[in-house]
Design a protein around this motif. Sequence first.
Motif, PDB file in Angstrom:
ATOM      1  N   THR A 198      45.028  33.064  30.615  1.00  0.00           N
ATOM      2  CA  THR A 198      44.465  31.920  31.346  1.00  0.00           C
ATOM      3  C   THR A 198      45.567  31.081  31.981  1.00  0.00           C
ATOM      4  O   THR A 198      45.487  30.703  33.159  1.00  0.00           O
ATOM      5  CB  THR A 198      43.634  31.044  30.400  1.00  0.00           C
ATOM      6  OG1 THR A 198      42.575  31.828  29.832  1.00  0.00           O
ATOM      7  CG2 THR A 198      43.043  29.867  31.138  1.00  0.00           C
ATOM      8  N   ILE A 199      46.601  30.787  31.213  1.00  0.00           N
ATOM      9  CA  ILE A 199      47.713  30.002  31.746  1.00  0.00           C
ATOM     10  C   ILE A 199      48.405  30.758  32.881  1.00  0.00           C
ATOM     11  O   ILE A 199      48.778  30.174  33.911  1.00  0.00           O
ATOM     12  CB  ILE A 199      48.704  29.660  30.620  1.00  0.00           C
ATOM     13  CG1 ILE A 199      48.052  28.691  29.631  1.00  0.00           C
ATOM     14  CG2 ILE A 199      49.992  29.054  31.175  1.00  0.00           C
ATOM     15  CD1 ILE A 199      48.856  28.433  28.377  1.00  0.00           C
ATOM     16  N   GLY A 200      48.552  32.079  32.710  1.00  0.00           N
ATOM     17  CA  GLY A 200      49.163  32.874  33.764  1.00  0.00           C
ATOM     18  C   GLY A 200      48.356  32.869  35.051  1.00  0.00           C
ATOM     19  O   GLY A 200      48.915  32.712  36.151  1.00  0.00           O
ATOM     20  N   MET A 201      47.048  33.041  34.937  1.00  0.00           N
ATOM     21  CA  MET A 201      46.194  33.007  36.125  1.00  0.00           C
ATOM     22  C   MET A 201      46.175  31.620  36.761  1.00  0.00           C
ATOM     23  O   MET A 201      46.137  31.487  37.994  1.00  0.00           O
ATOM     24  CB  MET A 201      44.778  33.454  35.758  1.00  0.00           C
ATOM     25  CG  MET A 201      44.652  34.936  35.455  1.00  0.00           C
ATOM     26  SD  MET A 201      44.995  35.986  36.907  1.00  0.00           S
ATOM     27  CE  MET A 201      43.559  35.608  37.929  1.00  0.00           C
ATOM     28  N   PHE A 202      46.188  30.589  35.935  1.00  0.00           N
ATOM     29  CA  PHE A 202      46.250  29.230  36.471  1.00  0.00           C
ATOM     30  C   PHE A 202      47.537  29.044  37.269  1.00  0.00           C
ATOM     31  O   PHE A 202      47.523  28.449  38.358  1.00  0.00           O
ATOM     32  CB  PHE A 202      46.184  28.221  35.326  1.00  0.00           C
ATOM     33  CG  PHE A 202      46.011  26.797  35.767  1.00  0.00           C
ATOM     34  CD1 PHE A 202      44.754  26.201  35.755  1.00  0.00           C
ATOM     35  CD2 PHE A 202      47.094  26.037  36.185  1.00  0.00           C
ATOM     36  CE1 PHE A 202      44.585  24.881  36.162  1.00  0.00           C
ATOM     37  CE2 PHE A 202      46.942  24.724  36.596  1.00  0.00           C
ATOM     38  CZ  PHE A 202      45.682  24.144  36.580  1.00  0.00           C
ATOM     39  N   ALA A 203      48.636  29.551  36.740  1.00  0.00           N
ATOM     40  CA  ALA A 203      49.912  29.443  37.450  1.00  0.00           C
ATOM     41  C   ALA A 203      49.865  30.189  38.778  1.00  0.00           C
ATOM     42  O   ALA A 203      50.408  29.722  39.794  1.00  0.00           O
ATOM     43  CB  ALA A 203      51.040  29.974  36.567  1.00  0.00           C
ATOM     44  N   LEU A 204      49.208  31.359  38.808  1.00  0.00           N
ATOM     45  CA  LEU A 204      49.050  32.080  40.068  1.00  0.00           C
ATOM     46  C   LEU A 204      48.242  31.258  41.068  1.00  0.00           C
ATOM     47  O   LEU A 204      48.518  31.280  42.276  1.00  0.00           O
ATOM     48  CB  LEU A 204      48.372  33.426  39.816  1.00  0.00           C
ATOM     49  CG  LEU A 204      49.223  34.512  39.153  1.00  0.00           C
ATOM     50  CD1 LEU A 204      48.386  35.767  38.911  1.00  0.00           C
ATOM     51  CD2 LEU A 204      50.445  34.848  40.007  1.00  0.00           C
ATOM     52  N   GLY A 205      47.233  30.550  40.567  1.00  0.00           N
ATOM     53  CA  GLY A 205      46.471  29.675  41.443  1.00  0.00           C
ATOM     54  C   GLY A 205      47.328  28.559  42.018  1.00  0.00           C
ATOM     55  O   GLY A 205      47.154  28.159  43.184  1.00  0.00           O
TER      56      GLY A 205
END
Length: 495
Positions: free
Chosen positions: A58-65
């Motif tokens: 989740t944190i990784g995908m948020f960072a991609l966003g």
Amino acid sequence: MPSPHKTTSATPDRPVVSPTRRDEVAAAGSELIGGPVGRWARLGGGAVTPVRVVALVTIGMFALGMVQKLPCYNWAWFRGTSSQYTHACYSDIPHLFIGRGFADGLIPYFDRLGGDMEYLEYPVLTGLFMQVASWLTLPFDGDLQYREQMYWMVNAGMLMACAAVLAVCVARTHRDRPWDALLVALAPAFALTATINWDLLALALTAAAMLLWSRGRALAFGVLLGLATAAKFYPFLLLGPLLLLCWRAWKWREFGAAVLGTAASWLAVNVPVMLLAPEGWKKFYTFSQDRGIDFGSFWLVITQRTGANITPEAVNTYASVLMALACLGIAALTLTAPRRPRFAQLAFLVIAAFILTNKVYSPQYVLWLIPLAALARPRWRDFLIWQACEVMYFTGIWMYLAYTTSGNKQGLPTEGYQFAILLHLAGTLFLCAMVVRDILMPERDGVRRDGTDDPSGGVLDRAEDVFVLGRAAHPPQHAAHAVQGPRVEWGAVRE
């Protein structure tokens, strides 16, 4: 006296459900990381637990966003209007830093703003969240653009924490199915819309409330639901499905505790502002009433295609009637279904009905549905079909705004945007239809396949039905033996 056949749906010795063993799409996707889980694999052991993996993803995908927003962060927010649309990286956060007085040190609800918006138009807890982010931005001194950038960055950090809480709560709500929360973590629309607005605060509180309800803590559920409602209105609607389910199972004491907790925490947050700054406090409610038809709704398609001028008062009435009819349909479904629906299923249907009938369907509203969809219908194929529709709409709205704000008319024309609206409405309706089918045919519900009942239901899990109507009250004659014999385990595989 408990039935001898009654078992807890989340016991320590039950194996963790692996989606790669039951879901064809999940199994195919897992080939990217080595293939489906093996027969003798030990799931959930050691330091790498499913909940931790979900939180990290989740944190990784948020960072991609956040990376996707870089063109706007670097320059597009500050150089003209259409650039932030052509790069599909728009966010309300930096613009409202100036537009709602945070850059000037104004206090929400108490200090009057200049221009058409006299006070902050957000609920109190969201206003507090915005204000705290403004205070945390104070050490970053520089020109106005730099302060806007830092305000967005501070808010993004706070919203990332909310996203992690959301993912962990969803992973723990269904004890035996933590991997279903990967639907939330990997949802493309989640990464794209997470920092458009402040919705993740209400989402995190709502997810925490549902987790507590699944553990049988009705009062604590109500307290967190009240806080979520103080951040955004929509969580309040979850009391509707809960009323229907508690009515069917005759769990009035627990429902009363939930309502009491909701009212108490909502009042605790709102009453001080209500008394000290009544004009600023009510701005959210008056703005919601006075707001006209806006982006993403089928009402906008109607007005653009017909040229009709529907006033805010009229559309409020029409939308309320449609929402009431949808709720009546959900009530009939709940009380007549062959098995009491799961809490997450009804929660998804009610919030989806609210969004579909509303006069505005902003692109970040999809966040409201993502965690509920992961709990209500944890099927990767259906989830990804819906997400594809939402990603296409996300692209469509920004290209349409680029078309309407640029002088050279480059972007998506009106007809194309109307198609994008209909597409994302159809995607939501498709997922609703799948959830309704699972309710009418519980043996096809993936969550109930192994014999569990309602792992997010708390006191409702495996509770006996007391009040039912229609087919549920008159089971077929060939099924009468199930009433006299052992409790039916929906979806259990015969040995």
